[in-house]
Write an enzyme that holds these catalytic residues in place. Structure first.
Site, PDB file in Angstrom:
ATOM      1  N   HIS A  65     -31.014  43.298 -62.653  1.00  0.00           N
ATOM      2  CA  HIS A  65     -32.218  43.174 -61.851  1.00  0.00           C
ATOM      3  C   HIS A  65     -33.134  42.063 -62.330  1.00  0.00           C
ATOM      4  O   HIS A  65     -33.948  41.554 -61.591  1.00  0.00           O
ATOM      5  CB  HIS A  65     -32.969  44.505 -61.854  1.00  0.00           C
ATOM      6  CG  HIS A  65     -32.076  45.631 -61.459  1.00  0.00           C
ATOM      7  ND1 HIS A  65     -32.292  46.929 -61.806  1.00  0.00           N
ATOM      8  CD2 HIS A  65     -30.935  45.620 -60.742  1.00  0.00           C
ATOM      9  CE1 HIS A  65     -31.332  47.679 -61.322  1.00  0.00           C
ATOM     10  NE2 HIS A  65     -30.491  46.915 -60.671  1.00  0.00           N
TER      11      HIS A  65
ATOM     12  N   ASP B 274     -22.307  50.085 -65.214  1.00  0.00           N
ATOM     13  CA  ASP B 274     -20.983  50.727 -65.128  1.00  0.00           C
ATOM     14  C   ASP B 274     -20.644  51.302 -63.759  1.00  0.00           C
ATOM     15  O   ASP B 274     -19.621  51.965 -63.612  1.00  0.00           O
ATOM     16  CB  ASP B 274     -20.820  51.851 -66.178  1.00  0.00           C
ATOM     17  CG  ASP B 274     -20.414  51.270 -67.519  1.00  0.00           C
ATOM     18  OD1 ASP B 274     -20.045  50.083 -67.556  1.00  0.00           O
ATOM     19  OD2 ASP B 274     -20.481  52.000 -68.527  1.00  0.00           O
TER      20      ASP B 274
ATOM     21  N   LYS C 159     -20.638  46.807 -60.510  1.00  0.00           N
ATOM     22  CA  LYS C 159     -21.180  45.570 -59.933  1.00  0.00           C
ATOM     23  C   LYS C 159     -20.269  44.378 -60.219  1.00  0.00           C
ATOM     24  O   LYS C 159     -19.901  43.634 -59.312  1.00  0.00           O
ATOM     25  CB  LYS C 159     -22.582  45.273 -60.519  1.00  0.00           C
ATOM     26  CG  LYS C 159     -23.618  46.321 -60.173  1.00  0.00           C
ATOM     27  CD  LYS C 159     -24.981  45.969 -60.732  1.00  0.00           C
ATOM     28  CE  LYS C 159     -25.033  46.010 -62.250  1.00  0.00           C
ATOM     29  NZ  LYS C 159     -24.872  47.341 -62.837  1.00  0.00           N
ATOM     30  N   THR C 160     -19.895  44.225 -61.498  1.00  0.00           N
ATOM     31  CA  THR C 160     -19.064  43.078 -61.872  1.00  0.00           C
ATOM     32  C   THR C 160     -17.696  43.171 -61.201  1.00  0.00           C
ATOM     33  O   THR C 160     -17.178  42.179 -60.685  1.00  0.00           O
ATOM     34  CB  THR C 160     -18.892  43.027 -63.403  1.00  0.00           C
ATOM     35  OG1 THR C 160     -20.170  43.280 -63.994  1.00  0.00           O
ATOM     36  CG2 THR C 160     -18.377  41.699 -63.861  1.00  0.00           C
TER      37      THR C 160
HETATM   38  P1  GDP Z   1     -21.138  47.080 -63.961  1.00  0.00           P
HETATM   39  O1  GDP Z   1     -21.713  47.439 -65.287  1.00  0.00           O
HETATM   40  O2  GDP Z   1     -21.896  47.724 -62.833  1.00  0.00           O
HETATM   41  O3  GDP Z   1     -20.930  45.601 -63.750  1.00  0.00           O
HETATM   42  O4  GDP Z   1     -19.689  47.802 -63.881  1.00  0.00           O
HETATM   43  P2  GDP Z   1     -18.242  47.182 -64.147  1.00  0.00           P
HETATM   44  O5  GDP Z   1     -17.796  46.395 -62.983  1.00  0.00           O
HETATM   45  O6  GDP Z   1     -18.213  46.545 -65.467  1.00  0.00           O
HETATM   46  O7  GDP Z   1     -17.372  48.521 -64.136  1.00  0.00           O
HETATM   47  C1  GDP Z   1     -17.537  49.518 -65.112  1.00  0.00           C
HETATM   48  C2  GDP Z   1     -16.248  50.288 -65.270  1.00  0.00           C
HETATM   49  O8  GDP Z   1     -15.935  50.966 -64.062  1.00  0.00           O
HETATM   50  C3  GDP Z   1     -15.066  49.414 -65.600  1.00  0.00           C
HETATM   51  O9  GDP Z   1     -14.269  50.072 -66.555  1.00  0.00           O
HETATM   52  C4  GDP Z   1     -14.338  49.286 -64.273  1.00  0.00           C
HETATM   53  O10 GDP Z   1     -12.954  49.104 -64.424  1.00  0.00           O
HETATM   54  C5  GDP Z   1     -14.616  50.624 -63.636  1.00  0.00           C
HETATM   55  N1  GDP Z   1     -14.612  50.529 -62.174  1.00  0.00           N
HETATM   56  C6  GDP Z   1     -15.255  49.647 -61.406  1.00  0.00           C
HETATM   57  N2  GDP Z   1     -14.986  49.885 -60.096  1.00  0.00           N
HETATM   58  C7  GDP Z   1     -14.152  50.930 -60.061  1.00  0.00           C
HETATM   59  C8  GDP Z   1     -13.513  51.643 -58.983  1.00  0.00           C
HETATM   60  O11 GDP Z   1     -13.658  51.364 -57.799  1.00  0.00           O
HETATM   61  N3  GDP Z   1     -12.728  52.689 -59.336  1.00  0.00           N
HETATM   62  C9  GDP Z   1     -12.531  53.051 -60.627  1.00  0.00           C
HETATM   63  N4  GDP Z   1     -11.732  54.089 -60.865  1.00  0.00           N
HETATM   64  N5  GDP Z   1     -13.092  52.396 -61.645  1.00  0.00           N
HETATM   65  C10 GDP Z   1     -13.899  51.361 -61.381  1.00  0.00           C
END
Ligand code: GDP
Length: 472
Positions: free
Chosen positions: A130, A82, A85-86
């Site tokens: 990972h 969260d 990354k994606t």
């Molecule tokens: P992952 O689990 O690391 O792949 O994270 P995700 O890309 O799925 O992002 C998790 C949540 O964080 C999602 O609801 C995204 O919309 C939110 N998110 C990701 N990047 C940002 C950002 O730069 N700003 C904000 N406010 N939310 C973000």
């Protein structure tokens, strides 16, 4: 088999080997040199035609410095769940200037390349998490040049961030810190920077040499800043490859498709892969029937750091397997069959992969006497005490290399990390969960449990003293 070829009984050959000090059984695998020696001792003349020699020359000649051309960096994004990354991978992908013109549709092939405005390119491995990275490394593929550590500015360092740092350090891959979600009102990028100091990551503004970039994947803020940082790091690494030679590289992912057969994403490391090339890929082989890029566009060839999806293999290889272009189908088949057999035999022979005893034996042969370990414990205090005591043993000849520590039970990712470095996992007052035990069983990683620090230290000490060169 060797006995049969020499028209003698297996037991007699075993006896012969034993008199020469080789304690073997009749179904043991001999290395080629031993086999040759014993066969010659028994009066046979030996001609090495296959198997032992099949892989010779696969890597080809060393490249001349003059033939080396700059190549794009290959980047893996890591970080806590969260933290974005994606989102960051998606946002980066959309900065590609050629995607639009080509009219291609984004394909998920496990890796993609973006071309920036000035024609500079960056390749991203797009399986976040990972496990993929470590599995590739465990198979020997070192494709990642740079790790982007994504840390959410409103959350700072979390357990998987720690894990990612350990992965990067264990692999010796440089990190760029992407401080994400800076658009959020409660974002605190400076907390991330100071928190990182505890993990020996000093970003530039803290006087260190790790680049850090504030971004928002959601608002697509400062993505070019991150790209500049990547390209700068790439320049420092002086990434080059010779594009004018038969290709070799690694498998990013592979699967069997009902209609199309084996589909594998390959990342070229050296040379140029062309349609029609004959390949050995891990223990599979085939001829490149078709290649497509990450936009689904057919391509005729793929140069260094260019990911392509390839059709035409006779089976699906494993991620992290290496591939080589060879000059004939006969040779490709021979090598693939040889490796198939080798893998089966290895799997059968591998009774315990990374026990302390085995490590000792291995380390005795190697120059650098390092004992890598992963330590999990119930409280931070005892972990620190353990690491502190272990570090006291380090000297010129041997040292303990702590790959990762953490509070909590032993997880699957701990085991995967340990496997990639051939390390045991130590549990202090904690146990391994089911997935971790299954993974350890599969990969033959040793898990040792302790509840008394003294016992733990004693065992490690014994292992280390076994690693010391005897005084002559
Ligand atoms: P992952 O689990 O690391 O792949 O994270 P995700 O890309 O799925 O992002 C998790 C949540 O964080 C999602 O609801 C995204 O919309 C939110 N998110 C990701 N990047 C940002 C950002 O730069 N700003 C904000 N406010 N939310 C973000």
């Amino acid at each position: 088999e060797l006995a049969a070829r020499m028209s003698m009984r297996a037991v007699d050959l075993v006896k012969e080997l034993m008199t020469q000090g080789q304690m073997v059984t009749s179904n043991e695998i001999l290395d080629a040199d031993t086999a040759q020696l014993i066969a010659e001792d028994l009066g046979h003349s030996v001609k090495r035609v296959a198997e032992s020699d099949v892989e010779v020359g696969l890597e080809g000649e060393q490249d001349n410095e003059a033939d080396m051309k700059p190549r794009p960096p290959v980047v893996t994004i890591m970080g806590h769940v969260d933290h974005g990354k994606t989102s960051l991978l998606d946002a980066m992908r959309q900065t590609d200037v050629v995607a639009g013109e080509a009219g291609g549709i984004t394909q998920h092939i496990g890796a993609y390349q973006v071309t920036l405005g000035d024609d500079r390119k960056i390749t991203f491995l797009d399986t976040p998490g990972h496990a993929a990275f470590t599995q590739m490394r465990a198979r020997g593929a070192k494709v990642t040049d740079i790790i982007i550590l994504v840390v959410a500015a409103d959350d700072s360092i979390m357990p998987q961030t720690e894990e990612a740092i350990s992965h990067a350090k264990a692999a010796g891959v440089p990190i760029i810190v992407a401080i994400n979600k800076v658009d959020k009102p409660d974002a605190n990028p400076n907390k991330v920077r100071t928190d990182l100091l505890q993990y020996e990551i000093q970003v530039e503004s803290m006087g260190g040499d790790v680049q850090d970039v504030e971004v928002s994947a959601l608002k697509k803020m400062n993505l070019d800043g991150l790209q500049d940082a990547i390209l700068l790091q790439a320049e420092l690494l002086d990434l080059k490859a010779n594009p004018n030679r038969p290709a070799n590289g690694a498998v990013v992912e592979a699967r069997l498709d009902k209609g199309r057969g084996a589909v594998a994403t390959l990342l070229v490391e050296r040379g140029t892969l062309k349609r029609g090339d004959i390949l050995v890929v891990g223990s599979e082989w085939g001829k490149v029937r078709a290649m497509t890029d990450d936009k689904g566009k057919p391509v005729q060839e793929a140069g260094p750091a260019f990911p392509v999806e390839v059709l035409g293999l006779n089976g699906a290889p494993e991620p992290g397997d290496t591939f080589n272009v060879v000059d004939s189908e006969a040779k490709a088949r021979e090598i693939a069959e040889f490796r198939h057999r080798q893998r089966r035999e290895k799997a059968a022979a591998k009774t315990s992969g990374t026990s302390l005893e085995q490590m000792m034996a291995q380390l005795q042969d190697s120059e650098i006497k390092e004992l890598p370990i992963v330590i999990k414990g119930d409280v931070q205090g005892s972990i620190e005490a353990i690491v502190g005591s272990l570090e006291k043993f380090n000297n010129d000849e041997v040292r303990v290399r702590v790959l990762h520590t953490g509070v909590g039970g032993i997880s699957e990712s701990d085991v995967i990390l340990a496997e990639a470095s051939n390390a045991p996992v130590i549990g202090f007052n904690v146990r391994a969960n089911k997935q971790a035990r299954d993974e350890a069983e599969r990969s033959k990683v040793e898990i040792r449990y302790y509840s008394v620090i003294y016992n733990l230290i004693d065992d490690i000490k014994a292992t280390l003293s076994g690693m010391l060169e005897p005084e002559l």
